[in-house]
Design a protein around this motif. Structure first.
Motif, PDB file in Angstrom:
ATOM      1  N   HIS A  24      -6.765   6.763  -1.291  1.00  0.00           N
ATOM      2  CA  HIS A  24      -5.823   6.056  -2.155  1.00  0.00           C
ATOM      3  C   HIS A  24      -4.403   6.005  -1.588  1.00  0.00           C
ATOM      4  O   HIS A  24      -3.492   5.538  -2.282  1.00  0.00           O
ATOM      5  N   HIS A  25      -4.209   6.462  -0.356  1.00  0.00           N
ATOM      6  CA  HIS A  25      -2.854   6.493   0.191  1.00  0.00           C
ATOM      7  C   HIS A  25      -2.216   5.111   0.172  1.00  0.00           C
ATOM      8  O   HIS A  25      -1.128   4.914  -0.376  1.00  0.00           O
ATOM      9  N   ALA A  26      -2.872   4.141   0.762  1.00  0.00           N
ATOM     10  CA  ALA A  26      -2.270   2.806   0.893  1.00  0.00           C
ATOM     11  C   ALA A  26      -2.139   2.121  -0.458  1.00  0.00           C
ATOM     12  O   ALA A  26      -1.095   1.517  -0.769  1.00  0.00           O
ATOM     13  N   GLU A  27      -3.181   2.205  -1.293  1.00  0.00           N
ATOM     14  CA  GLU A  27      -3.154   1.477  -2.566  1.00  0.00           C
ATOM     15  C   GLU A  27      -2.078   2.015  -3.500  1.00  0.00           C
ATOM     16  O   GLU A  27      -1.402   1.244  -4.189  1.00  0.00           O
ATOM     17  N   LEU A  28      -1.909   3.328  -3.530  1.00  0.00           N
ATOM     18  CA  LEU A  28      -0.890   3.877  -4.408  1.00  0.00           C
ATOM     19  C   LEU A  28       0.500   3.439  -3.974  1.00  0.00           C
ATOM     20  O   LEU A  28       1.343   3.082  -4.804  1.00  0.00           O
ATOM     21  N   LEU A  29       0.753   3.429  -2.664  1.00  0.00           N
ATOM     22  CA  LEU A  29       2.053   2.986  -2.182  1.00  0.00           C
ATOM     23  C   LEU A  29       2.280   1.514  -2.482  1.00  0.00           C
ATOM     24  O   LEU A  29       3.410   1.090  -2.762  1.00  0.00           O
ATOM     25  N   GLN A  30       1.222   0.736  -2.432  1.00  0.00           N
ATOM     26  CA  GLN A  30       1.355  -0.691  -2.701  1.00  0.00           C
ATOM     27  C   GLN A  30       1.550  -0.964  -4.190  1.00  0.00           C
ATOM     28  O   GLN A  30       2.429  -1.742  -4.587  1.00  0.00           O
ATOM     29  N   ARG A  31       0.732  -0.329  -5.035  1.00  0.00           N
ATOM     30  CA  ARG A  31       0.778  -0.611  -6.472  1.00  0.00           C
ATOM     31  C   ARG A  31       1.899   0.135  -7.189  1.00  0.00           C
ATOM     32  O   ARG A  31       2.447  -0.366  -8.167  1.00  0.00           O
ATOM     33  N   GLN A  32       2.182   1.341  -6.738  1.00  0.00           N
ATOM     34  CA  GLN A  32       3.182   2.204  -7.366  1.00  0.00           C
ATOM     35  C   GLN A  32       2.966   2.290  -8.884  1.00  0.00           C
ATOM     36  O   GLN A  32       3.825   1.910  -9.683  1.00  0.00           O
ATOM     37  N   PRO A  33       1.793   2.784  -9.310  1.00  0.00           N
ATOM     38  CA  PRO A  33       1.520   2.898 -10.747  1.00  0.00           C
ATOM     39  C   PRO A  33       2.452   3.897 -11.412  1.00  0.00           C
ATOM     40  O   PRO A  33       3.079   4.741 -10.751  1.00  0.00           O
ATOM     41  N   ALA A  34       2.534   3.818 -12.710  1.00  0.00           N
ATOM     42  CA  ALA A  34       3.427   4.669 -13.486  1.00  0.00           C
ATOM     43  C   ALA A  34       2.852   6.088 -13.570  1.00  0.00           C
ATOM     44  O   ALA A  34       2.005   6.378 -14.422  1.00  0.00           O
ATOM     45  N   LEU A  35       3.277   6.945 -12.679  1.00  0.00           N
ATOM     46  CA  LEU A  35       2.889   8.351 -12.661  1.00  0.00           C
ATOM     47  C   LEU A  35       4.151   9.195 -12.578  1.00  0.00           C
ATOM     48  O   LEU A  35       5.152   8.777 -11.982  1.00  0.00           O
ATOM     49  N   ASP A  36       4.096  10.393 -13.146  1.00  0.00           N
ATOM     50  CA  ASP A  36       5.252  11.266 -13.111  1.00  0.00           C
ATOM     51  C   ASP A  36       5.341  12.073 -11.822  1.00  0.00           C
ATOM     52  O   ASP A  36       6.427  12.480 -11.411  1.00  0.00           O
ATOM     53  N   PHE A  37       4.197  12.329 -11.202  1.00  0.00           N
ATOM     54  CA  PHE A  37       4.195  13.045  -9.931  1.00  0.00           C
ATOM     55  C   PHE A  37       2.849  12.840  -9.258  1.00  0.00           C
ATOM     56  O   PHE A  37       1.882  12.376  -9.873  1.00  0.00           O
ATOM     57  N   ILE A  38       2.793  13.164  -7.987  1.00  0.00           N
ATOM     58  CA  ILE A  38       1.543  13.183  -7.231  1.00  0.00           C
ATOM     59  C   ILE A  38       1.409  14.572  -6.603  1.00  0.00           C
ATOM     60  O   ILE A  38       2.408  15.252  -6.356  1.00  0.00           O
ATOM     61  N   GLU A  39       0.178  14.971  -6.382  1.00  0.00           N
ATOM     62  CA  GLU A  39      -0.057  16.276  -5.778  1.00  0.00           C
ATOM     63  C   GLU A  39      -0.935  16.119  -4.546  1.00  0.00           C
ATOM     64  O   GLU A  39      -1.904  15.351  -4.560  1.00  0.00           O
ATOM     65  N   VAL A  40      -0.588  16.833  -3.483  1.00  0.00           N
ATOM     66  CA  VAL A  40      -1.367  16.785  -2.245  1.00  0.00           C
ATOM     67  C   VAL A  40      -1.701  18.205  -1.820  1.00  0.00           C
ATOM     68  O   VAL A  40      -1.035  19.165  -2.216  1.00  0.00           O
ATOM     69  N   HIS A  41      -2.743  18.328  -1.003  1.00  0.00           N
ATOM     70  CA  HIS A  41      -3.085  19.622  -0.431  1.00  0.00           C
ATOM     71  C   HIS A  41      -2.154  19.891   0.753  1.00  0.00           C
ATOM     72  O   HIS A  41      -2.122  19.129   1.721  1.00  0.00           O
ATOM     73  N   SER A  42      -1.417  20.954   0.661  1.00  0.00           N
ATOM     74  CA  SER A  42      -0.377  21.249   1.641  1.00  0.00           C
ATOM     75  C   SER A  42      -0.888  21.213   3.068  1.00  0.00           C
ATOM     76  O   SER A  42      -0.267  20.623   3.974  1.00  0.00           O
ATOM     77  N   GLU A  43      -2.041  21.853   3.301  1.00  0.00           N
ATOM     78  CA  GLU A  43      -2.528  22.021   4.672  1.00  0.00           C
ATOM     79  C   GLU A  43      -2.827  20.695   5.360  1.00  0.00           C
ATOM     80  O   GLU A  43      -2.798  20.621   6.599  1.00  0.00           O
ATOM     81  N   ASN A  44      -3.107  19.641   4.589  1.00  0.00           N
ATOM     82  CA  ASN A  44      -3.389  18.335   5.196  1.00  0.00           C
ATOM     83  C   ASN A  44      -2.158  17.712   5.832  1.00  0.00           C
ATOM     84  O   ASN A  44      -2.278  16.720   6.566  1.00  0.00           O
ATOM     85  N   PHE A  45      -0.981  18.284   5.575  1.00  0.00           N
ATOM     86  CA  PHE A  45       0.264  17.687   6.060  1.00  0.00           C
ATOM     87  C   PHE A  45       1.090  18.682   6.874  1.00  0.00           C
ATOM     88  O   PHE A  45       2.295  18.503   7.049  1.00  0.00           O
ATOM     89  N   PHE A  46       0.434  19.725   7.387  1.00  0.00           N
ATOM     90  CA  PHE A  46       1.153  20.733   8.158  1.00  0.00           C
ATOM     91  C   PHE A  46       1.659  20.216   9.506  1.00  0.00           C
ATOM     92  O   PHE A  46       2.702  20.644   9.977  1.00  0.00           O
ATOM     93  N   ALA A  47       0.917  19.326  10.143  1.00  0.00           N
ATOM     94  CA  ALA A  47       1.314  18.862  11.475  1.00  0.00           C
ATOM     95  C   ALA A  47       2.653  18.142  11.397  1.00  0.00           C
ATOM     96  O   ALA A  47       2.808  17.192  10.622  1.00  0.00           O
ATOM     97  N   PRO A  48       3.648  18.552  12.163  1.00  0.00           N
ATOM     98  CA  PRO A  48       4.956  17.886  12.119  1.00  0.00           C
ATOM     99  C   PRO A  48       4.872  16.487  12.730  1.00  0.00           C
ATOM    100  O   PRO A  48       4.144  16.259  13.700  1.00  0.00           O
ATOM    101  N   GLY A  49       5.599  15.552  12.135  1.00  0.00           N
ATOM    102  CA  GLY A  49       5.537  14.183  12.636  1.00  0.00           C
ATOM    103  C   GLY A  49       4.167  13.585  12.370  1.00  0.00           C
ATOM    104  O   GLY A  49       3.375  14.089  11.584  1.00  0.00           O
ATOM    105  N   GLY A  50       3.869  12.474  13.016  1.00  0.00           N
ATOM    106  CA  GLY A  50       2.551  11.873  12.900  1.00  0.00           C
ATOM    107  C   GLY A  50       2.379  11.054  11.639  1.00  0.00           C
ATOM    108  O   GLY A  50       3.245  10.997  10.761  1.00  0.00           O
ATOM    109  N   ALA A  51       1.203  10.439  11.527  1.00  0.00           N
ATOM    110  CA  ALA A  51       0.935   9.495  10.445  1.00  0.00           C
ATOM    111  C   ALA A  51       0.863  10.185   9.087  1.00  0.00           C
ATOM    112  O   ALA A  51       1.369   9.657   8.089  1.00  0.00           O
ATOM    113  N   ALA A  52       0.226  11.357   9.019  1.00  0.00           N
ATOM    114  CA  ALA A  52       0.063  12.021   7.721  1.00  0.00           C
ATOM    115  C   ALA A  52       1.411  12.374   7.109  1.00  0.00           C
ATOM    116  O   ALA A  52       1.669  12.089   5.926  1.00  0.00           O
ATOM    117  N   ARG A  53       2.286  12.976   7.897  1.00  0.00           N
ATOM    118  CA  ARG A  53       3.606  13.354   7.369  1.00  0.00           C
ATOM    119  C   ARG A  53       4.413  12.119   7.003  1.00  0.00           C
ATOM    120  O   ARG A  53       5.156  12.124   6.014  1.00  0.00           O
TER     121      ARG A  53
END
Length: 301
Positions: A24-53
């Protein structure tokens, strides 16, 4: 502009978010639905730089972000992995999340013959509810909080094995953890229900829903900063917290009770397996808002 969560107000309906997973990464950014927050698993974004970060930074431009980890191993007698904590601290400094959380469990330990070499279970394993285990978890939580310079939220676990040496009940254990470290609690309502269903399969005569209500009533209300809602699967001989289906009616009932006890606590819809269309998660979030409105706001019919 960086998104922040609104300040609490009288009769505020609980803020609701969803777990933001890769499909849902691309669709959420495109639609920007009315949500108060989003939650992600920290470890999936540990690598500095790159596409995930980069994607996470884009999400942070539109939504408050909650970082939810699975790898700190807060209950480990071997202590906190320094490299893991370094990566988490760097991510927290860049993203500035509204909350940082992980689980009341252990996942790593040391072999008796090689205490300097940690081994990892690649799973979230339950700690015994003993004073010795509490001491270890308090020390680990305090180390994480000192490094991050903020309180973290600790989540109750869905557990498929039971220790026989417990000295405390789970709510009492968690309450002590909060008092001694100043941490917060993330209460996963589905985890409580799954544990109660499995207890019944093991011979407990207590009604699972009654057991869950008692669990919630034993938790100190001011400690809870987030609630999790998810689905589970009944395999016949065991119930698995798979986060792969809609929230069941019994857990919605627990949600209303939790809101009545804890107030307008931010609420997350989790869905991690058999991930459906984004709209399904948004529908579940809308249902959570409806339950919260009916529970917290007397003006809602």
């Amino acid at each position: 502009m960086i998104a922040t969560e609104p300040r609490p107000q009288t009769h505020e309906v609980a803020r609701v978010g969803i777990g933001w997973r890769h499909p849902h990464h691309a669709e959420l950014l495109q639609r920007q639905p009315a949500l108060d927050f989003i939650e992600v698993h920290s470890e999936n974004f540990f690598a500095p730089g790159g596409a995930a970060r980069a994607v996470l930074r884009q999400g942070r431009e539109h939504y408050a972000v909650s970082l939810h980890g699975v790898g700190l191993s807060l209950g480990s007698a071997a202590g906190i992995d320094a490299a893991h904590l370094d990566q988490l601290a760097a991510l927290v400094a860049e993203i500035e999340p509204v909350r940082v959380s992980d689980h009341a469990c252990f996942a790593r330990g040391s072999l008796s013959s090689q205490p300097e070499h940690a081994v990892h279970a690649a799973d979230l394993l339950p700690t015994p509810f003993t004073r010795e285990a509490l001491d270890a978890m308090c020390a680990n939580v305090q180390r994480v909080q000192d490094r991050l310079r903020r309180p973290i939220a600790v989540e109750n676990l869905s557990a498929y094995v039971r220790w026989q040496v417990n000295e405390l009940g789970e709510p009492e254990f968690l309450n002590h953890l909060v008092r001694r470290t100043g941490c917060h609690l993330l209460v996963d309502l589905n985890n409580i229900f799954v544990n109660a269903l499995n207890d019944r399969l093991l011979g407990s005569l207590q009604d699972p829903l009654d057991a869950c209500l008692g669990w919630l009533d034993a938790i100190e209300p001011g400690a809870v900063v987030e609630l999790h809602l998810a689905g589970h699967v009944d395999c016949g001989d065991i119930v698995i917290d798979d986060h792969g289906s809609r929230v069941v009616p019994a857990v919605w009932s627990l949600y209303r009770h939790a809101l009545s006890r804890f107030g307008a606590v931010p609420t997350l819809i989790e869905w991690d397996t058999d991930v459906p269309d984004l709209q399904v998660l948004l529908d579940e979030a809308a249902t959570a808002r409806a339950h919260a409105g009916q529970t917290l706001d007397p003006a809602v019919a």
